[in-house]
Design a protein around this motif. Sequence first.
Motif, PDB file in Angstrom:
ATOM      1  N   ASN A 177       0.171   7.102   1.719  1.00 50.27           N
ATOM      2  CA  ASN A 177      -1.035   7.936   1.811  1.00 50.27           C
ATOM      3  C   ASN A 177      -2.311   7.114   1.980  1.00 50.27           C
ATOM      4  N   GLU A 178      -2.321   5.886   1.428  1.00 50.79           N
ATOM      5  CA  GLU A 178      -3.495   5.017   1.556  1.00 50.79           C
ATOM      6  C   GLU A 178      -3.702   4.530   2.987  1.00 50.79           C
ATOM      7  N   TYR A 207       0.839  -1.190   0.000  1.00 46.31           N
ATOM      8  CA  TYR A 207       0.000   0.000   0.000  1.00 46.31           C
ATOM      9  C   TYR A 207       0.880   1.248   0.000  1.00 46.31           C
TER      10      TYR A 207
END
Length: 147
Positions: free
Chosen positions: A111-112, A108
């Motif tokens: 920011n996710e 990931y």
Amino acid sequence: MEDSFSNETPFTVNQTDRKLLEGINILVVDDNPINLTVADKTLAKFGGTSFKCLSAEESLVVFQSNSIQLILMDLHMPGVDGFAATKLIRETEAYKNNPIPILAYTTYSYNEVKDEIEDCGMSGYIGKPFTHIQVLDTILEAVGVQK
């Protein structure tokens, strides 16, 4: 043959750097055996010792029965994911008696998962694929070791 990750050129480790992680036991939790092998080889290049776990459940047992200084936690695993696993580890007596850094180790983007990483109490982030330098610098910072 030297390992190569992402766009990183073949990487050789000098004598001094081979001892940077010496004496540091690192629990690596990832449901992918290939990722565990890559992490193990990378950590070993710098003198680190890794304990490899394929699940969150297994990581709880290994964490509580070994002297671990750092955890690399995959976030996306079947069953108990890395966020929940981090919370479970943080609730153990072993962690309460000796809190250690737990780093997200994931595909990931930061920011996710930034908010979730902070909410579950993780200490940082290493993105996959990673470079040797990224892993080393992040781990050294997390455990407070100067290069």
